[in-house]
Write a protein that holds these residues in place. Structure first.
Motif, PDB file in Angstrom:
ATOM      1  N   ASN A 136    -117.490  52.230  53.069  1.00 11.48           N
ATOM      2  CA  ASN A 136    -118.058  52.365  51.734  1.00 11.48           C
ATOM      3  C   ASN A 136    -119.562  52.220  51.855  1.00 11.48           C
ATOM      4  OD1 ASN A 136    -119.043  51.744  49.053  1.00 11.48           O
ATOM      5  ND2 ASN A 136    -116.894  51.484  48.475  1.00 11.48           N
ATOM      6  N   THR A 186    -123.262  45.164  44.617  1.00  7.79           N
ATOM      7  CA  THR A 186    -122.869  46.492  45.069  1.00  7.79           C
ATOM      8  C   THR A 186    -121.365  46.661  44.925  1.00  7.79           C
ATOM      9  OG1 THR A 186    -122.641  45.711  47.357  1.00  7.79           O
ATOM     10  CG2 THR A 186    -124.757  46.715  46.732  1.00  7.79           C
ATOM     11  N   TYR A 197    -120.875  42.518  37.985  1.00  6.21           N
ATOM     12  CA  TYR A 197    -119.993  42.713  39.133  1.00  6.21           C
ATOM     13  C   TYR A 197    -118.986  41.566  39.215  1.00  6.21           C
ATOM     14  CZ  TYR A 197    -123.073  46.413  40.787  1.00  6.21           C
ATOM     15  OH  TYR A 197    -123.792  47.576  40.897  1.00  6.21           O
ATOM     16  N   ALA A 203    -117.870  47.574  46.330  1.00  6.19           N
ATOM     17  CA  ALA A 203    -117.368  47.484  47.699  1.00  6.19           C
ATOM     18  C   ALA A 203    -115.881  47.183  47.721  1.00  6.19           C
ATOM     19  CB  ALA A 203    -118.118  46.396  48.467  1.00  6.19           C
ATOM     20  N   ARG A 217    -122.772  39.286  43.977  1.00  6.60           N
ATOM     21  CA  ARG A 217    -122.735  40.577  44.660  1.00  6.60           C
ATOM     22  C   ARG A 217    -123.261  41.639  43.702  1.00  6.60           C
ATOM     23  NH1 ARG A 217    -118.517  37.927  44.519  1.00  6.60           N
ATOM     24  NH2 ARG A 217    -117.337  39.357  43.194  1.00  6.60           N
ATOM     25  N   ASP A 232    -121.777  51.679  49.768  1.00  9.99           N
ATOM     26  CA  ASP A 232    -122.420  50.670  48.930  1.00  9.99           C
ATOM     27  C   ASP A 232    -122.189  49.261  49.433  1.00  9.99           C
ATOM     28  OD1 ASP A 232    -123.444  52.515  47.155  1.00  9.99           O
ATOM     29  OD2 ASP A 232    -121.554  52.633  46.048  1.00  9.99           O
ATOM     30  N   GLU A 233    -121.310  49.085  50.409  1.00 10.13           N
ATOM     31  CA  GLU A 233    -120.957  47.728  50.837  1.00 10.13           C
ATOM     32  C   GLU A 233    -122.044  47.150  51.719  1.00 10.13           C
ATOM     33  OE1 GLU A 233    -117.064  45.344  52.382  1.00 10.13           O
ATOM     34  OE2 GLU A 233    -117.184  47.493  52.616  1.00 10.13           O
TER      35      GLU A 233
END
Length: 344
Positions: A341, A310, A233, A312, A308, A343-344
């Motif tokens: 979102n 996820t 990510y 986002a 992070r 996934d955030e």
């Protein structure tokens, strides 16, 4: 298309009489031997022919003649390509290419419109290749001309170059030229920027990309650096050009999107989701999409955690340009709320 102008306040530098592109400011560089070097490249399989790579180095006033002679050898359908220095934190060069052939005449018409810029700017290279015969012609950032041809075409290329007064040489630039370049030269802007309506390199790059149908030549499902290391990510910054969905003219906007994603494909999905939440705007083009090192994030994202896991969208900015004329560069953005979102 907004017209561009090459700066008139620059003095062309030279290397002991060898004229350099305006984009190179140099104090003392050794003079290269003008001519071409030749390198043999064996085929990687039984389906293609062994090849020769010519690299032609001539003083600036001769580059155009060499380039046009080489372009005349390309077939009627070509694949344009552009290489430019990247702002991406994990890649030094951006390559823009297309899997779709372009008519050679159309390619040359666009080339002619941007040739003064391409011959002078020292951060960009461009060219084209064809399949039948398999010939590649590329103008590099320092305005050397690379010509890659099958062995059966060697005599044809050498005859062309001899006709231009050029001969094969053991080397053009000295082997240690990189050391001299780093210590005795720098790259400078060649475009005249008078006001906010003057196009910069990014805008000319966008115009050429759209004219030739080019896109960033990377794997959209992976996120790796130049060494092939998986990055996972990362932080991305995208700038999108949009126009009013109602079709009204003379105004539009740039949308800035800061996001976390694991691939360019995911970023493009986030862009689509963001625009879906802004129905008053219609997608026109992607101005730029770059990965950004965490330490280079904007102040507004100072609370963003370094790790992070996820996908986002963190911030969406909107820069509207108005009815009075052409768009300014996307240098400032008003923040709007990003879409929800999960996934955030």
């Amino acid at each position: 298309m907004r017209s561009y102008t090459i700066r008139t306040n620059l003095t062309r530098c030279d290397a002991e009489g060898f004229a350099l592109p305006l984009g190179v400011e140099a104090s003392t560089l050794p003079c290269p031997a003008q001519g071409y070097t030749l390198e043999y490249t064996p085929s990687e399989d039984d389906l293609s022919e062994d090849a020769y790579s010519f690299h032609v180095v001539v003083s600036h006033e001769l580059v155009r003649a060499v380039l046009h002679a080489a372009f005349s050898l390309l077939p009627d359908e070509v694949f344009p390509v552009i290489e430019v220095g990247s702002r991406d934190a994990y890649r030094s060069i951006d390559v823009f290419a297309t899997p779709e052939m372009v008519n050679k005449r159309d390619f040359l018409e666009i080339w002619a419109a941007y040739e003064p810029f391409l011959l002078e700017d020292a951060t960009i290279g461009a060219g084209a290749s064809g399949d039948d015969p398999p010939i590649e012609v590329f103008l590099d950032a320092w305005k050397g001309v690379a010509i890659h041809v099958p062995v059966s075409q060697r005599d044809r290329i050498e005859t062309m170059l001899i006709g231009l007064g050029l001969r094969e040489v053991p080397e053009t630039w000295p082997i240690d030229i990189e050391r001299s370049v780093l210590s005795n030269s720098r790259v400078r802007d060649v475009l005249q920027i008078v006001d906010e309506h003057s196009p910069d390199l990014d805008e000319l790059l966008l115009q050429m990309r759209e004219s030739w149908g080019l896109s960033l030549d990377v794997d959209r499902d992976e996120n790796i650096d130049e060494g092939g290391r998986a990055l996972g990510y990362t932080l991305w910054h995208s700038i999108i050009v949009v126009e009013p969905a109602d079709g009204s003219e003379h105004h539009g906007a740039y949308i800035s999107i800061w996001s976390t994603a694991i691939s360019l494909g995911q970023v493009e999905e986030l862009i689509a989701d963001t625009l879906a939440g802004m129905p008053e705007w219609s997608f026109q083009s992607i101005y730029s999409t770059d990965r950004v090192a965490f330490d280079e994030r904007p102040e507004e994202l100072s609370d963003l955690p370094p790790r992070r896991a996820t996908v986002a969208v963190h911030q969406v900015g909107l820069d509207v340009w108005g009815d009075g004329g052409e768009p300014p560069p996307p240098d400032s953005f008003g923040t709007v709320r990003p879409p929800t979102n999960e996934d955030e």
